[in-house]
Design an enzyme around this catalytic site. Structure first.
Site, PDB file in Angstrom:
ATOM      1  N   ARG A   1      -3.389   7.151   1.509  1.00  0.00           N
ATOM      2  CA  ARG A   1      -3.589   8.193   1.636  1.00  0.00           C
ATOM      3  C   ARG A   1      -2.714   9.229   3.104  1.00  0.00           C
ATOM      4  O   ARG A   1      -2.987  10.200   2.947  1.00  0.00           O
ATOM      5  CB  ARG A   1      -4.829   7.702   2.563  1.00  0.00           C
ATOM      6  CG  ARG A   1      -6.654   7.946   2.017  1.00  0.00           C
ATOM      7  CD  ARG A   1      -7.818   7.581   2.144  1.00  0.00           C
ATOM      8  NE  ARG A   1      -7.266   5.810   3.177  1.00  0.00           N
ATOM      9  CZ  ARG A   1      -8.345   5.500   3.648  1.00  0.00           C
ATOM     10  NH1 ARG A   1      -9.885   6.203   3.106  1.00  0.00           N
ATOM     11  NH2 ARG A   1      -8.002   3.690   3.414  1.00  0.00           N
TER      12      ARG A   1
ATOM     13  N   TYR B   1     -15.088 -11.688  -0.119  1.00  0.00           N
ATOM     14  CA  TYR B   1     -16.145 -10.906  -0.050  1.00  0.00           C
ATOM     15  C   TYR B   1     -16.724 -10.622  -0.991  1.00  0.00           C
ATOM     16  O   TYR B   1     -17.967  -9.714  -0.641  1.00  0.00           O
ATOM     17  CB  TYR B   1     -14.739  -9.728  -0.617  1.00  0.00           C
ATOM     18  CG  TYR B   1     -13.505  -8.687  -0.208  1.00  0.00           C
ATOM     19  CD1 TYR B   1     -13.806  -7.910   0.891  1.00  0.00           C
ATOM     20  CD2 TYR B   1     -12.292  -9.259  -0.072  1.00  0.00           C
ATOM     21  CE1 TYR B   1     -13.010  -7.066   1.806  1.00  0.00           C
ATOM     22  CE2 TYR B   1     -11.353  -8.622   1.262  1.00  0.00           C
ATOM     23  CZ  TYR B   1     -11.235  -7.387   1.669  1.00  0.00           C
ATOM     24  OH  TYR B   1     -10.924  -6.896   2.852  1.00  0.00           O
TER      25      TYR B   1
ATOM     26  N   ARG C   1       0.917  -1.817   0.050  1.00  0.00           N
ATOM     27  CA  ARG C   1      -0.143   0.116  -0.332  1.00  0.00           C
ATOM     28  C   ARG C   1       0.940   1.198   0.083  1.00  0.00           C
ATOM     29  O   ARG C   1       0.749   2.162   1.046  1.00  0.00           O
ATOM     30  CB  ARG C   1      -0.775  -0.006   1.231  1.00  0.00           C
ATOM     31  CG  ARG C   1      -1.995  -0.975   1.510  1.00  0.00           C
ATOM     32  CD  ARG C   1      -3.518  -0.706   0.651  1.00  0.00           C
ATOM     33  NE  ARG C   1      -4.166  -1.615   0.744  1.00  0.00           N
ATOM     34  CZ  ARG C   1      -4.995  -1.783   1.067  1.00  0.00           C
ATOM     35  NH1 ARG C   1      -5.531  -0.621   1.980  1.00  0.00           N
ATOM     36  NH2 ARG C   1      -6.343  -2.169   1.774  1.00  0.00           N
TER      37      ARG C   1
ATOM     38  N   ASP D   1      -6.917  -2.919  -7.365  1.00  0.00           N
ATOM     39  CA  ASP D   1      -7.320  -3.239  -6.167  1.00  0.00           C
ATOM     40  C   ASP D   1      -7.380  -4.393  -6.587  1.00  0.00           C
ATOM     41  O   ASP D   1      -8.253  -4.940  -6.968  1.00  0.00           O
ATOM     42  CB  ASP D   1      -8.672  -2.509  -5.389  1.00  0.00           C
ATOM     43  CG  ASP D   1      -8.709  -2.758  -4.197  1.00  0.00           C
ATOM     44  OD1 ASP D   1      -8.379  -2.202  -3.127  1.00  0.00           O
ATOM     45  OD2 ASP D   1      -9.297  -3.514  -3.570  1.00  0.00           O
TER      46      ASP D   1
ATOM     47  N   ARG E   1      -6.569  11.773  -5.752  1.00  0.00           N
ATOM     48  CA  ARG E   1      -7.906  11.436  -5.170  1.00  0.00           C
ATOM     49  C   ARG E   1      -9.008  12.700  -5.615  1.00  0.00           C
ATOM     50  O   ARG E   1      -9.786  12.019  -5.993  1.00  0.00           O
ATOM     51  CB  ARG E   1      -7.874  10.590  -4.071  1.00  0.00           C
ATOM     52  CG  ARG E   1      -9.292  10.171  -3.911  1.00  0.00           C
ATOM     53  CD  ARG E   1      -8.608   9.347  -1.909  1.00  0.00           C
ATOM     54  NE  ARG E   1      -9.695   8.283  -1.884  1.00  0.00           N
ATOM     55  CZ  ARG E   1     -10.924   8.639  -0.857  1.00  0.00           C
ATOM     56  NH1 ARG E   1     -10.995  10.202  -0.622  1.00  0.00           N
ATOM     57  NH2 ARG E   1     -11.006   7.504  -1.036  1.00  0.00           N
TER      58      ARG E   1
HETATM   59  O1  CP3 Z   1       0.096  -1.643  -2.515  1.00  0.00           O
HETATM   60  C1  CP3 Z   1       0.214  -0.745  -3.150  1.00  0.00           C
HETATM   61  O2  CP3 Z   1      -0.135   0.567  -3.046  1.00  0.00           O
HETATM   62  C2  CP3 Z   1      -0.870  -1.250  -4.612  1.00  0.00           C
HETATM   63  C3  CP3 Z   1      -2.351  -0.427  -4.301  1.00  0.00           C
HETATM   64  C4  CP3 Z   1      -3.043  -2.005  -3.430  1.00  0.00           C
HETATM   65  C5  CP3 Z   1      -4.483  -1.263  -3.319  1.00  0.00           C
HETATM   66  N1  CP3 Z   1      -5.125  -2.033  -2.501  1.00  0.00           N
HETATM   67  C6  CP3 Z   1      -5.316   0.146  -3.433  1.00  0.00           C
HETATM   68  C7  CP3 Z   1      -5.944   1.075  -2.465  1.00  0.00           C
HETATM   69  C8  CP3 Z   1      -2.676  -2.622  -3.107  1.00  0.00           C
HETATM   70  C9  CP3 Z   1      -2.046  -4.259  -3.678  1.00  0.00           C
HETATM   71  C10 CP3 Z   1      -4.683  -2.850  -2.257  1.00  0.00           C
HETATM   72  C11 CP3 Z   1      -4.728  -4.421  -2.403  1.00  0.00           C
HETATM   73  C12 CP3 Z   1      -6.282  -4.856  -0.981  1.00  0.00           C
HETATM   74  N2  CP3 Z   1      -7.517  -4.233  -1.076  1.00  0.00           N
HETATM   75  C13 CP3 Z   1      -5.767  -6.193   0.127  1.00  0.00           C
HETATM   76  C14 CP3 Z   1      -4.960  -7.334   0.076  1.00  0.00           C
HETATM   77  C15 CP3 Z   1      -3.686  -6.092   0.808  1.00  0.00           C
HETATM   78  C16 CP3 Z   1      -4.514  -6.386   2.435  1.00  0.00           C
HETATM   79  O3  CP3 Z   1      -4.538  -4.571   2.605  1.00  0.00           O
HETATM   80  O4  CP3 Z   1      -4.453  -7.721   3.022  1.00  0.00           O
HETATM   81  C17 CP3 Z   1      -7.697  -5.949   0.521  1.00  0.00           C
HETATM   82  C18 CP3 Z   1      -8.032  -6.566   1.533  1.00  0.00           C
HETATM   83  C19 CP3 Z   1      -8.815  -5.143  -0.327  1.00  0.00           C
HETATM   84  C20 CP3 Z   1      -9.983  -4.332  -0.219  1.00  0.00           C
HETATM   85  C21 CP3 Z   1      -9.605  -2.929  -0.289  1.00  0.00           C
HETATM   86  N3  CP3 Z   1      -9.966  -2.042  -0.205  1.00  0.00           N
HETATM   87  C22 CP3 Z   1      -9.970  -2.227   1.335  1.00  0.00           C
HETATM   88  C23 CP3 Z   1     -10.314  -3.273   2.606  1.00  0.00           C
HETATM   89  C24 CP3 Z   1     -10.027  -1.215   0.995  1.00  0.00           C
HETATM   90  C25 CP3 Z   1     -10.284  -0.299   2.328  1.00  0.00           C
HETATM   91  C26 CP3 Z   1      -9.564  -0.220   3.188  1.00  0.00           C
HETATM   92  C27 CP3 Z   1      -8.874   1.146   3.487  1.00  0.00           C
HETATM   93  O5  CP3 Z   1      -7.012   1.302   3.129  1.00  0.00           O
HETATM   94  O6  CP3 Z   1      -9.426   2.008   2.988  1.00  0.00           O
HETATM   95  C28 CP3 Z   1      -9.801  -0.962  -0.079  1.00  0.00           C
HETATM   96  C29 CP3 Z   1      -9.740   0.618  -0.591  1.00  0.00           C
HETATM   97  C30 CP3 Z   1      -8.148   1.134  -1.090  1.00  0.00           C
HETATM   98  N4  CP3 Z   1      -7.424  -0.081  -2.157  1.00  0.00           N
HETATM   99  C31 CP3 Z   1      -7.095   1.670  -0.801  1.00  0.00           C
HETATM  100  C32 CP3 Z   1      -6.144   2.465  -1.592  1.00  0.00           C
HETATM  101  C33 CP3 Z   1      -5.190   3.323  -1.412  1.00  0.00           C
HETATM  102  C34 CP3 Z   1      -7.793   3.941  -0.070  1.00  0.00           C
HETATM  103  C35 CP3 Z   1      -8.863   3.547  -1.111  1.00  0.00           C
HETATM  104  C36 CP3 Z   1      -9.263   5.517  -0.120  1.00  0.00           C
HETATM  105  O7  CP3 Z   1      -8.316   6.620  -1.430  1.00  0.00           O
HETATM  106  O8  CP3 Z   1     -10.189   5.712   0.337  1.00  0.00           O
END
Ligand code: CP3
Length: 358
Positions: free
Chosen positions: A31, A154, A27, A77, A40
């Site tokens: 944010r 999910y 990640r 994602d 964003r």
């Molecule tokens: O690593 C990176 O920088 C690449 C981008 C990336 C995102 N999601 C961007 C994202 C990657 C590799 C993921 C994987 C992901 N997404 C996983 C597996 C990794 C882990 O954390 O175990 C999972 C479970 C998700 C599902 C997901 N997407 C969740 C639970 C959330 C909300 C949680 C949060 O942090 O807000 C997201 C949204 C998400 N995916 C964001 C980002 C940058 C935040 C969205 C925003 O800007 O509001």
């Protein structure tokens, strides 16, 4: 295609010697970076960012412009795949990801089909191509997907969950339905990752975020068996180079031997497992990626530096380590703390190699 200016990440995954331990962060675009929040806002939402290749390229490069990271990861994602299957992904403000149409009845489960990566998911491969162009060989680009099991969690729950009630009730009452979903997901994930590889992803990572909620036998049957199928179906060489695959199971510390025998090149390790012990258990079979507790980044500089050293010391001498966090970086992390982490990983791991060589 340009040759890579920095291939330490790929060399470490191949368990070849490197001058220092390469680093990237799960990640890493997100944010905690003010420039991400600005992009964003411009795009309007997270999904608008991820679905637009120009925006996805912009935010993929943001952490690399700030920190000396050794790999880029596609901005996307794991939930794009079920979205392309028609489940309707959305983000309710402050609630995380949700699906409009979770899989709850047999009819919709039987109708589930693997999406064509050249169709609904075209924005992902377009982003991979555009990011590769923008990187111009600076560092390798990682593609990724959720594991078949984590996607199923999910898809069945309709979002995140504390107890995975809908999933567990299906697992124990109608395992045939869950197996059907997992079988479709495994085909979908393999073709999705292969499309990313064909578009230019130089390594791929499978995120099994929820595999750790299973029993030991359940993990083998419902998670690992399907990740193994994905790995068996992957393109392993592209542009004249091996495309390594990293398998990460959060909470998978009990099952490292089985994970290492899955056909992957490296294991992602969460922070609860000691890296040295993990290494003893898997031997020379795979490289290891991890595993600093992301919570360390809330501490002052000296604590960050000493915890980084602890992780590097735990892995010990010899090749095959990619430094990372044990899970994704928190949105409340100060960017200055990431700069400290990166500096310590590179300087301390360089020094260790020099003292060992002397
Ligand atoms: O690593 C990176 O920088 C690449 C981008 C990336 C995102 N999601 C961007 C994202 C990657 C590799 C993921 C994987 C992901 N997404 C996983 C597996 C990794 C882990 O954390 O175990 C999972 C479970 C998700 C599902 C997901 N997407 C969740 C639970 C959330 C909300 C949680 C949060 O942090 O807000 C997201 C949204 C998400 N995916 C964001 C980002 C940058 C935040 C969205 C925003 O800007 O509001």
């Amino acid at each position: 295609m340009q040759p890579l200016a920095n291939d330490t990440f790929l060399r470490a995954l191949a368990r070849q010697p490197t001058d220092y331990t390469p680093l990237w962060l799960m990640r890493q675009a997100g944010r905690y970076l003010p420039e991400y929040n600005a992009s964003r806002k411009k795009a309007g939402s997270f999904l608008a960012l991820a679905k637009n290749p120009a925006f996805a390229t912009e935010v993929t490069l943001q952490p690399l412009d700030r920190f000396p990271l050794d790999a880029a990861i596609l901005f996307s994602d794991i939930l794009t795949v079920p979205d392309a299957m028609g489940l309707g992904l959305y983000f309710a403000e402050g609630e995380g990801p949700r699906f409009e149409r979770p899989l709850r009845d047999e009819t919709s489960i039987r109708a589930l089909a693997a999406p064509d990566p050249g169709g609904e998911l075209r924005y992902v491969t377009d982003a991979v191509r555009e990011i590769r162009k923008a990187l111009a060989g600076r560092v390798p680009l990682i593609g990724f997907s959720g594991s078949p099991y984590t996607l199923a969690c999910y898809m069945i729950e309709g979002g995140g969950s504390d107890d995975f009630r809908a999933l567990k009730s299906m697992l124990y009452s109608r395992p045939d339905l869950l197996h059907h979903i997992l079988e479709v997901n495994a085909r979908a994930v393999a073709s999705y990752l292969n499309a990313q590889i064909e578009a230019g992803a130089q390594a791929v990572m499978i995120f099994d975020t929820w595999g750790g909620n299973l029993t030991t036998s359940g993990y083998e049957t419902f998670s690992l068996a399907y990740s193994r199928r994905v790995i068996a179906g992957l393109v392993r060489e592209h542009e004249g180079r091996r495309v390594p695959c990293i398998l990460f199971t959060k909470g998978g510390g009990h099952w490292l031997e089985a994970m290492a025998a899955s056909g992957c090149d490296a294991l992602g390790i969460d922070w609860s497992t000691d890296l040295g012990k993990a290494r003893t258990r898997v031997g020379a079979q795979v490289a290891l990626q991890g595993n600093l507790d992301p919570g360390v980044l809330f501490a002052p500089e000296q604590a960050i530096r000493s915890e980084v050293r602890r992780v590097l010391d735990a892995f010990g001498p010899g090749p095959g380590h990619v430094f990372n966090l044990g899970h994704g970086i928190s949105q409340f992390t100060a960017p200055e703390s990431v700069a400290v982490l990166a500096n310590e990983v590179h300087t301390y791991s360089t020094k260790l190699r020099q003292t060992r060589a002397a």
